[in-house]
Design an enzyme around this catalytic site. Structure first.
Site, PDB file in Angstrom:
ATOM      1  N   LYS A 121       6.110   7.381  -0.053  1.00 33.53           N
ATOM      2  CA  LYS A 121       5.450   8.117   1.026  1.00 33.53           C
ATOM      3  C   LYS A 121       6.281   9.297   1.512  1.00 33.53           C
ATOM      4  O   LYS A 121       5.756  10.189   2.179  1.00 33.53           O
ATOM      5  CB  LYS A 121       5.177   7.188   2.219  1.00 33.53           C
ATOM      6  N   LYS A 204      -5.550   3.741  -9.282  1.00 39.56           N
ATOM      7  CA  LYS A 204      -6.381   2.749  -8.606  1.00 39.56           C
ATOM      8  C   LYS A 204      -7.413   3.420  -7.717  1.00 39.56           C
ATOM      9  O   LYS A 204      -7.205   4.541  -7.234  1.00 39.56           O
ATOM     10  CB  LYS A 204      -5.535   1.714  -7.876  1.00 39.56           C
ATOM     11  N   LYS A 207      -9.169   5.852  -1.402  1.00 34.24           N
ATOM     12  CA  LYS A 207      -9.865   6.878  -0.634  1.00 34.24           C
ATOM     13  C   LYS A 207      -9.010   8.127  -0.497  1.00 34.24           C
ATOM     14  O   LYS A 207      -9.513   9.201  -0.243  1.00 34.24           O
ATOM     15  CB  LYS A 207     -10.244   6.342   0.742  1.00 34.24           C
TER      16      LYS A 207
HETATM   17  P1  AMP Z   1      -5.333   0.351   1.370  1.00 39.36           P
HETATM   18  O1  AMP Z   1      -6.741   0.817   1.325  1.00 39.36           O
HETATM   19  O2  AMP Z   1      -4.503   0.952   0.289  1.00 39.36           O
HETATM   20  O3  AMP Z   1      -4.717   0.383   2.739  1.00 39.36           O
HETATM   21  O4  AMP Z   1      -5.385  -1.188   0.999  1.00 39.36           O
HETATM   22  C1  AMP Z   1      -6.026  -2.162   1.776  1.00 39.36           C
HETATM   23  C2  AMP Z   1      -6.156  -3.436   0.974  1.00 39.36           C
HETATM   24  O5  AMP Z   1      -7.064  -3.274  -0.112  1.00 39.36           O
HETATM   25  C3  AMP Z   1      -4.824  -3.886   0.353  1.00 39.36           C
HETATM   26  O6  AMP Z   1      -4.777  -5.296   0.313  1.00 39.36           O
HETATM   27  C4  AMP Z   1      -4.905  -3.307  -1.020  1.00 39.36           C
HETATM   28  O7  AMP Z   1      -4.078  -3.968  -1.939  1.00 39.36           O
HETATM   29  C5  AMP Z   1      -6.392  -3.458  -1.346  1.00 39.36           C
HETATM   30  N1  AMP Z   1      -6.810  -2.406  -2.273  1.00 39.36           N
HETATM   31  C6  AMP Z   1      -6.857  -1.074  -2.020  1.00 39.36           C
HETATM   32  N2  AMP Z   1      -7.304  -0.387  -3.098  1.00 39.36           N
HETATM   33  C7  AMP Z   1      -7.523  -1.318  -4.053  1.00 39.36           C
HETATM   34  C8  AMP Z   1      -7.982  -1.248  -5.406  1.00 39.36           C
HETATM   35  N3  AMP Z   1      -8.313  -0.101  -5.976  1.00 39.36           N
HETATM   36  N4  AMP Z   1      -8.084  -2.398  -6.095  1.00 39.36           N
HETATM   37  C9  AMP Z   1      -7.778  -3.578  -5.528  1.00 39.36           C
HETATM   38  N5  AMP Z   1      -7.348  -3.714  -4.281  1.00 39.36           N
HETATM   39  C10 AMP Z   1      -7.209  -2.604  -3.539  1.00 39.36           C
END
Ligand code: AMP
Ligand code: TRP
Length: 341
Positions: A121, A204, A207
């Site tokens: 980050k 992955k 957003k």
């Molecule tokens: P974030 O949106 O990165 O803050 O992630 C929130 C939660 O969703 C966390 O537990 C991440 O590991 C999960 N997560 C986010 N993006 C993915 C993805 N593309 N595939 C699987 N899990 C995800």
């Protein structure tokens, strides 16, 4: 909670959190929230919208508020059951911040500097202008977990290092001040639960990274979903099958399989000789059908704002009682004079 022959059964505890920043998407649902729902069968769970983590990067006030409620609504609409689990907003339980401060006093600069997420980050930024909150992020996360004496912490692979730090801090505190914390285990999701971007299957679904075409937002309309799936990148060839040479199809098959319950092998058989277009058209419908009841329930929750607020009020109350019990011990162990009644 469940009882056997009149004897309360102590189920293992789970804590997990998601940052309420930005649009929730299919990756959040399949990778995290759906798993949270399942864990309610076997664990006592605390699920948290971690707004104090979100503000380690600058948020717009209205968006943060909205995103926090949206996230809670998504949890509820997906099947997180406030009668079985504790659902909270992190900032509603100030013990999180208090414990984070105390844990700061036993955390080393060196171990925070080694955190991969911090390095990612802040890559390219000058030390002079890196927020202290970003540096301290994992300590607040440790506080989240340790406050509730969680045994297990379901997270994605990227958060494993933070849970390991949490374990180290729990042990360090216990050794220095006497046994206070449970040392938690990370529960890392299998590879299948990593949803990749529709426009770049090597990244992955997210957003923040890349375009809107790469992710399916939970609230995308059926037409938008169909269009995004139709336009998703595919691999060379025409066969619907997974494989290292087929990253895009592997991802689409995983999504299909996790939503429909069919095995990937079964899908490969079903689409043998049918080509990508038919497969994608069907996948679009599978996603639409899976999200429809969730969207419907979210709309109901949005129409009745008090319902969500009531859940949060009750969650905060239950969480505070657990958290305060932990904090009373922590303060006592550290030697802080109890506040006179
Ligand atoms: P974030 O949106 O990165 O803050 O992630 C929130 C939660 O969703 C966390 O537990 C991440 O590991 C999960 N997560 C986010 N993006 C993915 C993805 N593309 N595939 C699987 N899990 C995800
Ligand atoms: N850091 C986690 C993430 O970015 C969110 C989080 C905050 C969390 N506190 C937590 C996850 C406690 C599990 C347990 O995804």
């Amino acid at each position: 909670m469940s009882e056997t022959a009149g004897k309360p059964e102590r189920r293992p505890r789970v804590f997990s959190g998601i940052q309420p920043s930005g649009t929730m998407h299919l990756g959040n649902y399949l990778g995290a929230i759906r798993n949270w729902v399942a864990m309610q069968e076997t664990h006592d769970c605390v699920y948290c919208a971690v707004d104090l983590h979100a503000i380690t990067v600058r948020q717009k006030r209205a968006e943060l508020r909205r995103g926090t409620i949206d996230l809670v609504n998504l949890m509820l609409a997906s099947g997180v059951d406030p009668d079985r689990s504790i659902v909270i907003v992190q900032s509603h339980v100030p013990q999180h911040s208090e414990l984070a401060w105390i844990l700061n006093t036993i955390t080393y600069m060196g171990e925070l500097r080694r955190m991969t997420q911090f390095k990612d980050k802040t890559a390219g930024a000058e030390g002079e202008s890196i927020g202290v909150g970003l540096f301290d992020y994992p300590v607040l996360m440790a506080a989240d977990i340790l406050l509730y004496r969680a045994d297990a912490v379901p997270v994605g692979e990227d958060q494993k290092q933070h849970v390991e730090l949490t374990r180290d801090l729990a042990e360090r505190f216990n050794n220095a001040f006497g046994k206070t914390f449970v040392v938690p285990e990370p529960i890392i999701r299998g590879k299948g639960a990593r949803v990749m971007s529709l426009d770049d299957p090597t990244k992955k679904m997210s957003k923040s990274g890349g375009s809107e075409a790469g992710y399916i937002a939970i609230m995308d309309t059926p037409d938008v979903i169909r269009r995004k799936v139709k336009r998703a990148v595919t691999d060379s060839g025409t066969e619907v099958r997974p494989g290292p040479d087929k990253p895009a199809l592997s991802n689409l098959l995983d999504i299909y399989s996790s939503l429909s319950g069919d095995t990937v092998d079964h899908l490969v058989e079903r689409y043998s000789g049918k080509g990508y277009a038919q497969f994608k058209a069907d996948l679009g419908e599978v996603i639409v059908a899976a999200l429809e009841p969730i969207q419907e329930r979210i709309r109901e929750l949005e129409a009745d704002k008090d319902a969500t607020l009531k859940v949060l009020a009750r969650g905060a109350e239950m969480a505070t009682s657990v958290a305060e019990r932990t904090m009373t011990r922590v303060r006592e162990r550290v030697g802080l004079v109890p506040r006179p009644e």
